[in-house]
Every structure is written in structure tokens, then in C-alpha cells.
Design a protein around this motif. Structure first.
Motif, PDB file in Angstrom:
ATOM      1  N   TYR A 138       0.833  -1.206   0.000  1.00  0.00           N
ATOM      2  CA  TYR A 138       0.000   0.000   0.000  1.00  0.00           C
ATOM      3  C   TYR A 138       0.872   1.261   0.000  1.00  0.00           C
ATOM      4  N   ILE A 139       1.869   1.294   0.886  1.00  0.00           N
ATOM      5  CA  ILE A 139       2.764   2.453   0.963  1.00  0.00           C
ATOM      6  C   ILE A 139       3.607   2.576  -0.304  1.00  0.00           C
ATOM      7  N   GLU A 140       4.050   1.451  -0.801  1.00  0.00           N
ATOM      8  CA  GLU A 140       4.876   1.436  -2.006  1.00  0.00           C
ATOM      9  C   GLU A 140       4.149   2.083  -3.188  1.00  0.00           C
ATOM     10  N   ASN A 141       2.832   1.894  -3.245  1.00  0.00           N
ATOM     11  CA  ASN A 141       2.033   2.416  -4.352  1.00  0.00           C
ATOM     12  C   ASN A 141       1.439   3.797  -4.079  1.00  0.00           C
ATOM     13  N   ASP A 142       1.640   4.305  -2.880  1.00  0.00           N
ATOM     14  CA  ASP A 142       1.084   5.610  -2.505  1.00  0.00           C
ATOM     15  C   ASP A 142       2.021   6.720  -2.974  1.00  0.00           C
ATOM     16  N   GLU A 143       1.556   7.527  -3.904  1.00  0.00           N
ATOM     17  CA  GLU A 143       2.391   8.605  -4.449  1.00  0.00           C
ATOM     18  C   GLU A 143       2.010   9.980  -3.904  1.00  0.00           C
ATOM     19  N   ASN A 144       1.000  10.046  -3.038  1.00  0.00           N
ATOM     20  CA  ASN A 144       0.455  11.348  -2.634  1.00  0.00           C
ATOM     21  C   ASN A 144       0.625  11.697  -1.163  1.00  0.00           C
ATOM     22  N   SER A 145       0.685  10.706  -0.290  1.00  0.00           N
ATOM     23  CA  SER A 145       0.667  10.976   1.150  1.00  0.00           C
ATOM     24  C   SER A 145       1.986  11.542   1.671  1.00  0.00           C
ATOM     25  N   ARG A 146       1.865  12.330   2.716  1.00  0.00           N
ATOM     26  CA  ARG A 146       3.026  12.753   3.507  1.00  0.00           C
ATOM     27  C   ARG A 146       3.060  11.856   4.736  1.00  0.00           C
ATOM     28  N   PHE A 147       4.219  11.292   5.038  1.00  0.00           N
ATOM     29  CA  PHE A 147       4.337  10.367   6.163  1.00  0.00           C
ATOM     30  C   PHE A 147       4.933  11.095   7.364  1.00  0.00           C
ATOM     31  N   LEU A 148       4.084  11.369   8.355  1.00  0.00           N
ATOM     32  CA  LEU A 148       4.475  12.185   9.504  1.00  0.00           C
ATOM     33  C   LEU A 148       5.336  11.406  10.491  1.00  0.00           C
ATOM     34  N   LYS A 149       4.855  10.219  10.863  1.00  0.00           N
ATOM     35  CA  LYS A 149       5.566   9.412  11.867  1.00  0.00           C
ATOM     36  C   LYS A 149       5.022   7.999  11.839  1.00  0.00           C
ATOM     37  N   ILE A 150       5.713   7.112  12.532  1.00  0.00           N
ATOM     38  CA  ILE A 150       5.258   5.728  12.717  1.00  0.00           C
ATOM     39  C   ILE A 150       5.308   5.414  14.201  1.00  0.00           C
ATOM     40  N   THR A 151       4.252   4.814  14.712  1.00  0.00           N
ATOM     41  CA  THR A 151       4.290   4.336  16.101  1.00  0.00           C
ATOM     42  C   THR A 151       4.462   2.819  16.090  1.00  0.00           C
ATOM     43  N   VAL A 152       5.281   2.325  17.007  1.00  0.00           N
ATOM     44  CA  VAL A 152       5.527   0.889  17.137  1.00  0.00           C
ATOM     45  C   VAL A 152       5.122   0.480  18.556  1.00  0.00           C
ATOM     46  N   CYS A 153       4.299  -0.557  18.683  1.00  0.00           N
ATOM     47  CA  CYS A 153       3.733  -0.919  19.990  1.00  0.00           C
ATOM     48  C   CYS A 153       3.795  -2.422  20.245  1.00  0.00           C
ATOM     49  N   ASP A 154       3.995  -2.781  21.504  1.00  0.00           N
ATOM     50  CA  ASP A 154       3.917  -4.189  21.908  1.00  0.00           C
ATOM     51  C   ASP A 154       3.755  -4.269  23.424  1.00  0.00           C
ATOM     52  N   GLU A 155       3.112  -5.337  23.885  1.00  0.00           N
ATOM     53  CA  GLU A 155       2.893  -5.518  25.325  1.00  0.00           C
ATOM     54  C   GLU A 155       4.098  -6.139  26.021  1.00  0.00           C
ATOM     55  N   ASN A 156       4.953  -6.804  25.248  1.00  0.00           N
ATOM     56  CA  ASN A 156       6.106  -7.507  25.814  1.00  0.00           C
ATOM     57  C   ASN A 156       7.346  -6.619  25.739  1.00  0.00           C
ATOM     58  N   LYS A 157       7.898  -6.279  26.885  1.00  0.00           N
ATOM     59  CA  LYS A 157       9.034  -5.356  26.924  1.00  0.00           C
ATOM     60  C   LYS A 157      10.272  -5.922  26.239  1.00  0.00           C
ATOM     61  N   PHE A 158      10.526  -7.224  26.400  1.00  0.00           N
ATOM     62  CA  PHE A 158      11.696  -7.841  25.789  1.00  0.00           C
ATOM     63  C   PHE A 158      11.605  -7.780  24.268  1.00  0.00           C
ATOM     64  N   VAL A 159      10.448  -8.150  23.726  1.00  0.00           N
ATOM     65  CA  VAL A 159      10.230  -8.107  22.272  1.00  0.00           C
ATOM     66  C   VAL A 159      10.347  -6.678  21.773  1.00  0.00           C
ATOM     67  N   PHE A 160       9.714  -5.779  22.495  1.00  0.00           N
ATOM     68  CA  PHE A 160       9.720  -4.368  22.107  1.00  0.00           C
ATOM     69  C   PHE A 160      11.151  -3.819  22.045  1.00  0.00           C
ATOM     70  N   ASN A 161      11.931  -4.060  23.084  1.00  0.00           N
ATOM     71  CA  ASN A 161      13.302  -3.528  23.138  1.00  0.00           C
ATOM     72  C   ASN A 161      14.200  -4.099  22.039  1.00  0.00           C
ATOM     73  N   SER A 162      13.995  -5.360  21.692  1.00  0.00           N
ATOM     74  CA  SER A 162      14.810  -5.969  20.637  1.00  0.00           C
ATOM     75  C   SER A 162      14.500  -5.332  19.281  1.00  0.00           C
ATOM     76  N   ILE A 163      13.252  -4.979  19.051  1.00  0.00           N
ATOM     77  CA  ILE A 163      12.865  -4.322  17.795  1.00  0.00           C
ATOM     78  C   ILE A 163      13.410  -2.893  17.752  1.00  0.00           C
ATOM     79  N   ILE A 164      13.389  -2.215  18.873  1.00  0.00           N
ATOM     80  CA  ILE A 164      13.912  -0.848  18.938  1.00  0.00           C
ATOM     81  C   ILE A 164      15.383  -0.820  18.533  1.00  0.00           C
TER      82      ILE A 164
END
Length: 285
Positions: A138-164
Motif C-alpha cells: 500500500y505504501i509502495e504504491n502511494d504517491e500522494n501521502s506525507r508520512f508524519l511518523k510511525i508508532t511501534v507498539c507491543d505488550e512484551n518489553k523484551f520483544v519491544f526492546n529488541s525491535i527498537i
């Protein structure tokens, strides 16, 4: 006298149930939020703020009278795709904020909060949320949008920190340092329940609310010591630290409390209205 008052929304102007009380509505201010444009516009109109607001944590400054973006520092599409790839490969929740809407793969975490908030609003005042099955495509084909930010969320702190750690390897982006869980209160009929999760916000490098405020201040001929900034979270840190008066809510994360000039009451106790009344005793807002 403070000539520019920049106020965060969630956790600051807005209470834990997603509303702004009548008492607080009557105190005029400029909004500096992480939300997309249409979501902020609704609240700005509700509180009578009719000139400028900051969206996407400083990615955009919007002129309400001219109905146009006058400043922007958004995420390049390729950076958005790089972030999505990491999140998808590691099965972690994320949302993409454009200038018009929030793109998500499911109604969870902070997007669930916005969805529940929408149920109480008329159609023209809702935060637009789109559920996307194949986000990368969807993003790859989007030629018009401005992308302000992305939020990343998870309930598991260990998983979350490894992704960060993996996300921080991407160049020219800013990954917000958040060390605590986010907590949102949701009302469902007569019952209340909380949604808790670890999260971060990702923007283009060197994008924050203070840089956008500086742009506005220069445009309006306002000095740094004539600016008041009010917030509660880590994405408010720079504006609280650098404004002439940095104010935090009683419900704020400790990181920003330690750098603030003043602490006002919490967002459920008219904190914004009270600090403005303190500094503008003889002015009828």
C-alpha cells in the motif's frame, strides 16, 4: 508575558477519556501534537484555536486560515518501507501516520483508543483510521501521502526492546526513547478498562515539536523567552526544555518532570486551564 502557548493534546489538554472539559476549552492556545491534521483540526475548532497548529510531533505546521501546510519535514517513503519491513518480519504492531489519516493493520493499542474516541463523535469529527491488509504494498504504491511518523507498539518489553535496537540501525530517522508503558483509559458503556503497552514514535531525523515552534515563533516575531510549552511525555521534551517556560502535567513521565520549570495539575484535573489562569490572572480567556 508569554505570547505563544504551545500545548500537547493526549495526556495534557485531553483527559484520559479523550475529552476536553468546558473550563479548559475556554483557555486559548496553540496545539503541538503527534496526531494527524484532521484529528487535530477537530479539537482546534472545539477549543477556538484558529491560527496554526503543529502535527506529527513537529513534522508539519498547518495554517488554519489559509488551510495549507506551511512547514514540513516528513519521513521519506523508503524509510517508511524500511521500518515496516522490520516490524512485519518481527510480528510487532505498528501504525503509519499520514497528514490525513492513521494507517494500521489492526485496531490495537493507541489506535484502539482513537477508534473508541471516534464512536462518541459525529462522522465529520472522527480521526480517520484505515485498516490495511498489505501495508508494505500500500505504501509502495502511494504517491500522494506525507508520512508524519510511525508508532511501534507491543505488550512484551523484551520483544519491544529488541525491535527498537533494530530500528535504530536505520539511518536518518529519530526513534523516541520511551522507558515506560503507555496507558489509555477506555469507557465501554458503564465500565472502564485500561489499555497498556510499550511504544515508540519514529520520525525523520531532527524532527521535534520545538523545531516547529521555532519556525512559528520566527514567523510571528516572538522571542524564545516569550514561549510557554505544556506537555506530559518524552515527545514534548525539547519544547519543555527550550521554551521560556516549560510546564508539565502532574501525570507526566519523570523524564520531562525533571527538566520542567513548573508542574501543573493533571490532565484530569484542568491542569492546562490552571497554569494559564496562574500566569494570566487579569485576562479573560
Amino acid at each position: 508575558m508569554y505570547k505563544l502557548i504551545a500545548v500537547d493534546l493526549d495526556g495534557t489538554l485531553i483527559n484520559c477519556y479523550g475529552g476536553v472539559t468546558e473550563y479548559t476549552k475556554n483557555r486559548k492556545k496553540k496545539i503541538a501534537s503527534g496526531r494527524p491534521i484532521d484529528s487535530i483540526m477537530t479539537i482546534a475548532n472545539e477549543i477556538g484555536s484558529d491560527k496554526y497548529f503543529i502535527a506529527g510531533n513537529g513534522a508539519i505546521v498547518y495554517d488554519m486560515k489559509k488551510k495549507e501546510i506551511i512547514y514540513e519535514k516528513c519521513l521519506p517513503k523508503q524509510k517508511v518501507l524500511d521500518i515496516i519491513k522490520i516490524c512485519e518480519e518481527n510480528s510487532i504492531g505498528y501504525n503509519v501516520y499520514t497528514e490525513k489519516e492513521i494507517l494500521t493493520t489492526s485496531l490495537k493499542y493507541n489506535v484502539l483508543y482513537y477508534h473508541k474516541e471516534n464512536l462518541k463523535k459525529p462522522e465529520d469529527k472522527k480521526t480517520k483510521i484505515s485498516i490495511i491488509n498489505n501495508m508494505y504494498e500500500y505504501i509502495e504504491n502511494d504517491e500522494n501521502s506525507r508520512f508524519l511518523k510511525i508508532t511501534v507498539c507491543d505488550e512484551n518489553k523484551f520483544v519491544f526492546n529488541s525491535i527498537i535496537r533494530k530500528l535504530k540501525e536505520i539511518r536518518d530517522i529519530e526513534v523516541l526513547e520511551v522507558s515506560h508503558m503507555a496507558k489509555k483509559m477506555i469507557r465501554q458503556g458503564t465500565e472502564e478498562f485500561s489499555v497498556e503497552y510499550f511504544y515508540t514514535e519514529i520520525s525523520r531525523a531532527n524532527v521535534d515539536k520545538w523545531n516547529a515552534i521555532e519556525f512559528l515563533a520566527e514567523k510571528m516575531g516572538i522571542n524564545q523567552d516569550e514561549i510557554m510549552a505544556i506537555g506530559d511525555n518524552i515527545n514534548d521534551k525539547e519544547m519543555i526544555e527550550k521554551a521560556g517556560l516549560g510546564v508539565v502535567m502532574a501525570n507526566s513521565t519523570p523524564v520531562v518532570v525533571n527538566i520542567a520549570n513548573e508542574v501543573t495539575a493533571g490532565n484530569n484535573d484542568e491542569g492546562v486551564a490552571k497554569i494559564l489562569q496562574k500566569h494570566y490572572k487579569n485576562i479573560n480567556f
